[in-house]
Design a protein around this motif. Structure first.
Motif, short mmCIF file in Angstrom:
data_model
loop_
_atom_site.label_atom_id
_atom_site.label_comp_id
_atom_site.label_asym_id
_atom_site.label_seq_id
_atom_site.Cartn_x
_atom_site.Cartn_y
_atom_site.Cartn_z
N THR A 4 -2.90 9.66 25.54
CA THR A 4 -3.23 10.86 24.77
C THR A 4 -4.67 11.23 25.09
OG1 THR A 4 -1.80 10.11 22.98
CG2 THR A 4 -3.41 11.81 22.44
N TRP A 5 -4.91 12.47 25.53
CA TRP A 5 -6.26 12.92 25.86
C TRP A 5 -6.82 13.70 24.70
CZ3 TRP A 5 -8.84 10.95 29.82
CH2 TRP A 5 -8.10 10.28 30.78
N ILE A 6 -8.02 13.35 24.27
CA ILE A 6 -8.62 13.92 23.08
C ILE A 6 -9.99 14.47 23.43
CG2 ILE A 6 -9.50 13.35 20.77
CD1 ILE A 6 -7.34 11.03 20.87
N GLN A 7 -10.25 15.71 23.03
CA GLN A 7 -11.55 16.34 23.24
C GLN A 7 -12.54 15.70 22.26
OE1 GLN A 7 -11.75 18.73 25.66
NE2 GLN A 7 -13.96 18.71 25.45
N GLY A 8 -13.66 15.22 22.76
CA GLY A 8 -14.66 14.61 21.89
C GLY A 8 -15.17 13.31 22.46
N ASP A 9 -15.82 12.53 21.62
CA ASP A 9 -16.40 11.28 22.08
C ASP A 9 -15.44 10.11 21.85
OD1 ASP A 9 -16.55 10.96 19.37
OD2 ASP A 9 -18.71 10.72 19.27
N ARG A 10 -15.87 8.94 22.28
CA ARG A 10 -15.03 7.74 22.20
C ARG A 10 -14.66 7.41 20.75
NH1 ARG A 10 -16.77 1.55 23.22
NH2 ARG A 10 -18.08 2.11 21.48
N ASP A 11 -15.62 7.50 19.83
CA ASP A 11 -15.34 7.19 18.43
C ASP A 11 -14.30 8.12 17.84
OD1 ASP A 11 -17.11 5.08 18.51
OD2 ASP A 11 -18.80 6.26 17.75
N HIS A 12 -14.36 9.38 18.24
CA HIS A 12 -13.36 10.35 17.76
C HIS A 12 -11.96 9.97 18.26
CE1 HIS A 12 -11.66 14.12 16.42
NE2 HIS A 12 -11.17 14.31 17.63
N ALA A 13 -11.89 9.54 19.51
CA ALA A 13 -10.59 9.12 20.07
C ALA A 13 -10.04 7.91 19.33
CB ALA A 13 -10.74 8.81 21.56
N VAL A 14 -10.91 6.95 18.99
CA VAL A 14 -10.49 5.75 18.26
C VAL A 14 -10.00 6.12 16.87
CG1 VAL A 14 -11.32 3.59 17.22
CG2 VAL A 14 -11.96 4.16 19.56
N ARG A 15 -10.79 6.95 16.16
CA ARG A 15 -10.38 7.37 14.81
C ARG A 15 -9.05 8.11 14.83
NH1 ARG A 15 -15.73 8.72 14.48
NH2 ARG A 15 -15.27 10.93 14.75
N SER A 16 -8.88 8.94 15.81
CA SER A 16 -7.67 9.75 15.90
C SER A 16 -6.43 8.87 16.18
CB SER A 16 -7.87 10.79 16.98
OG SER A 16 -6.74 11.13 17.63
N GLU A 17 -6.57 7.87 17.03
CA GLU A 17 -5.43 7.01 17.39
C GLU A 17 -5.10 5.97 16.32
OE1 GLU A 17 -3.14 6.71 20.19
OE2 GLU A 17 -3.80 8.79 20.14
N LEU A 18 -6.11 5.51 15.60
CA LEU A 18 -5.90 4.42 14.65
C LEU A 18 -5.97 4.88 13.20
CD1 LEU A 18 -7.94 1.60 16.40
CD2 LEU A 18 -5.51 2.08 16.55
N ARG A 19 -5.61 6.13 12.98
CA ARG A 19 -5.64 6.69 11.63
C ARG A 19 -4.61 6.01 10.74
NH1 ARG A 19 -4.86 12.12 12.71
NH2 ARG A 19 -7.03 12.17 13.26
N GLU A 20 -5.06 5.61 9.55
CA GLU A 20 -4.15 5.00 8.57
C GLU A 20 -3.20 6.08 8.07
OE1 GLU A 20 -4.73 3.07 4.19
OE2 GLU A 20 -6.19 2.53 5.71
N TRP A 21 -1.93 5.70 7.85
CA TRP A 21 -0.97 6.67 7.30
C TRP A 21 -0.02 5.99 6.33
CZ3 TRP A 21 4.07 5.51 8.17
CH2 TRP A 21 4.39 4.77 9.31
N ARG A 22 0.54 6.82 5.47
CA ARG A 22 1.53 6.37 4.49
C ARG A 22 2.55 7.49 4.35
NH1 ARG A 22 1.83 2.56 0.91
NH2 ARG A 22 -0.33 1.92 1.17
N ASN A 23 3.82 7.10 4.35
CA ASN A 23 4.91 8.05 4.22
C ASN A 23 5.93 7.43 3.27
OD1 ASN A 23 6.90 9.92 4.45
ND2 ASN A 23 7.30 9.58 6.63
N GLY A 24 5.80 7.72 1.99
CA GLY A 24 6.68 7.10 1.01
C GLY A 24 6.36 5.62 0.91
N ARG A 25 7.34 4.79 1.25
CA ARG A 25 7.13 3.33 1.18
C ARG A 25 6.80 2.73 2.54
NH1 ARG A 25 12.13 0.92 -1.67
NH2 ARG A 25 10.92 -0.97 -1.41
#
Length: 182
Positions: A4-25
């Motif tokens: 996945t190619w992301i515009q921005g810096d390295r930290d932005h790419a890390v945050r974008s890929e490792l974002r915490e998520w919750r969907n119901g249970r």
């Protein structure tokens, strides 16, 4: 399995890929992170998955993944590829201290058990995770037995002479054999 190619810096790419998520249970979160160089980030993850049945207990799984990063300086983009343990990443320098925290399901992937064995072998061959103490005996690459005087920086004594010894000059397999004989 692509990047996945992301515009921005390295930290932005890390945050974008490792974002915490919750969907119901069901959920995903990163418990620990450890950089291995500039472009490889090891992560200890936890996923929770539950059936549609509200009475069924959710299944919690802890596993290790690696986020591989690559930059395109000309376009200001960072490429990120997340590889789970079940895919058997090519690199085997994941933190050894994380293995006891994994759930048994982590070893069930097609390549996971083999990869975890490679991680243990890597650390054994390189002596990482070994706590050295004053008085410990080591074997050097040149088959010389030495005794530890100080752990940091690693200082050893041989024939009443002290030397600073880089860890890469320790023959770890022979040192393990020496320790087992004692």
């Amino acid at each position: 399995m692509g990047t996945t190619w992301i515009q921005g810096d390295r930290d932005h790419a890390v945050r974008s890929e490792l974002r915490e998520w919750r969907n119901g249970r069901n959920s995903f979160r990163v418990l620990k992170r450890k950089w291995a160089g500039w472009n490889r980030l090891w992560v200890l993850c936890e996923t929770t998955s539950a059936d549609e049945d509200p009475d069924a207990a959710p299944v919690v799984k802890r596993w290790i993944g690696v986020l591989l990063l690559q930059s395109r300086p000309s376009s200001g983009e960072w490429g990120a590829k997340f590889v789970e343990d079940s895919c058997g990443p090519w690199c085997a320098d994941a933190p050894l201290s994380w293995l006891p925290e994994l759930t048994s399901e982590a070893f069930e992937g097609m390549f996971a058990a083999d990869w975890y064995a490679r991680v243990k072998a890597h650390h054994r061959a390189n002596g990482t995770g070994v706590v050295l103490r004053k008085g410990s005996k080591l074997v050097t690459r040149y088959a010389q037995e030495v005794q530890v005087v100080r752990a940091s920086p690693l200082t050893v004594v041989r024939n009443d002479t002290e030397y600073k010894l880089p860890r890469k000059y320790v023959n770890w397999p022979a040192t393990y054999e020496l320790w087992q004989q004692a």
